[in-house]
Design a protein around this motif. Sequence first.
Motif, mmCIF file in Angstrom:
data_model
loop_
_atom_site.group_PDB
_atom_site.id
_atom_site.type_symbol
_atom_site.label_atom_id
_atom_site.label_comp_id
_atom_site.label_asym_id
_atom_site.label_seq_id
_atom_site.Cartn_x
_atom_site.Cartn_y
_atom_site.Cartn_z
ATOM 1 N N GLN A 59 4.419 -15.839 3.383
ATOM 2 C CA GLN A 59 4.408 -14.568 4.132
ATOM 3 C C GLN A 59 3.012 -14.301 4.683
ATOM 4 O OE1 GLN A 59 6.096 -12.243 0.899
ATOM 5 N NE2 GLN A 59 7.785 -11.610 2.239
ATOM 6 N N ILE A 60 2.004 -14.522 3.850
ATOM 7 C CA ILE A 60 0.630 -14.295 4.329
ATOM 8 C C ILE A 60 0.299 -15.318 5.413
ATOM 9 C CG2 ILE A 60 -1.807 -14.170 3.638
ATOM 10 C CD1 ILE A 60 -0.793 -13.212 0.891
ATOM 11 N N THR A 89 3.217 -7.353 2.103
ATOM 12 C CA THR A 89 4.011 -8.274 2.913
ATOM 13 C C THR A 89 5.457 -7.786 3.057
ATOM 14 O OG1 THR A 89 4.315 -9.604 0.913
ATOM 15 C CG2 THR A 89 2.674 -10.390 2.472
#
Lengths: 486, 97
Positions: free
Chosen positions: A381-382, B46
């Motif tokens: 995700q990062i 996120t």
Amino acid sequence: MSDLLNLTINQQNKLIKESKISCKELVEETINHIKKYDREINSFINFDEKSSLDNAKNIDKKISDHEIKIGLLTGLPVLLKDNISTKNIETTAGSKILKGYIPPYDSYVTEKIMKENGILIGKGNLDEFAMGSSNETSFFGNVKNPWDKKRVPGGSSGGPAAAVSAGFASYSLGSDTGGSIRQPASLCGVSGMKPTYGLVSRYGLIAFASSLDQIGPIARSAEDCGEILNVISGKDTNDSTSIKRDFGDFNEYINNSVENLKIGVPREYLDNVDSEIKESFQESLEKFSDLGAEIVDLSLPLTEYALDVYYIIAPSEASSNLSRFDGVKYGHRSSKGNTALENMSLSRSEGFGEEVKRRIMIGTYTLSAGYYDAYYKKAQQIRTLIIDEFKETFKKVDVLLTPTSPSIAFKLGERTDDPIKMYQSDLCTIPINIAGLPAISIPGGFYKKMPIGIQLIGPQMGDQKVLQFANQFQQNTSWHKHFPKL
Amino acid sequence: MKISKEEFEKIANLSALKFDIDNNDKLIDDLGRILSRFQSLQKIDTTNVSPTAHVTNLVNSLREDKDSQILNKKDVLSNAKEINMQQVKIPRVFDNE
């Protein structure tokens, strides 16, 4: 060393074309040079004098019989990193587990180079399975930096970078997962490029981390890098991640000025860099400024997370990729173990070195039940956020400029006891693999008589622009024309 | 973060690696230090961010459904340590017990 062995591909090619030297003469001189100096530097794992010479003679004959046209790479000695498969020639990936492994097929890039009548002079030493930043994890011994033999050449393509710097090959091919072409190129004072992810097929490259691995050239100029990429890139049905480039010649714009183009300098890349590297970097910036480029100070705040994202994704993929080494179909097989599983575990434990085991353990942990979301998924995700951050940045500037390595080549053994310190050697190069971007390292100065590299980064498919900036810099500086006294 | 010896053995087992557990304090310690570093990633929000599946966003990368040149059996087996009737031989899969 004779000047001949320090020439660029274009210059050597011109001599062959004009019949001023034969391929045999070039290869012979290269071989003599290797025999004299590589015993100490150790950049080769496999060096076959006879077949290199035979191939050179054969190519000379084909040229004189008008059977082949002289292309840019014809008759030039090339070193391939030893994780690039070569049919019927031992390919070890620097590991005991693959000692004696003879691939039954060529990698895509090997095939391309052979089609151009290149001469494989040998296989280049590397960190085991390309895992390392100093070439000290190779089962076949560490490589020494040609500029100072008490220092590392960088890694993992330490052999290919040291060899080009020392004149043992006209150019070499390495692989780059987190900086493995650019960091050793920087530490050895040569030019090394990682193209946009997918432009060069990974077919036949022994996999480390598939979403990050990319093959690329190490040579004596940025222009040479572009020429080699013209040969080795292309869509390959054997690698489903390979892509067709949407542009023509890599070097199409290398003679265009950089006037009024914008260079972004992300300040986070200077945070953990030695002061001497910073000083030299400032001089490079001034040079670009003199050439008319506009320097833009900017921030990429997610940079500080890139190293951790990388050290989750790369070991995760490695733990999966390296599960194929079980001593069954190929590779080291233990003589002990009563059951298949026991025999496999023993084969792997005897065959893999310490760093490879460490990374398999990290990757297995981060992928295991209960931890997957917290580590692997979070890192991916990062990764998306890092990709987006770069995308936004390239709306404002043409390329980014950073140091390649936070320090000059360090002393042998200096970082081997502390894996985290070793991992930090790739601070400036890792984010580029995470986002699949093209980047080149070219020589930009010296400190303590050791080379310093600068890194130019472009957006995906911006390889031509990266090469344009690099060539314009090299046309106006002479850092890339310095060679070590062996 | 500290990795217990039990946890270390579990991961080693999943990795198909054998270690001398009593002589690997440094490796166990290093793993703990490396995994601790990763905690910093939890600082980043996120929520609703898709994990990257592919860096150049290729979609349906398929080749034409045609047969193509593949390696023959002899070549494929050329690096195996033990072969019996053109098949790879390994120790027995199940223990006697």
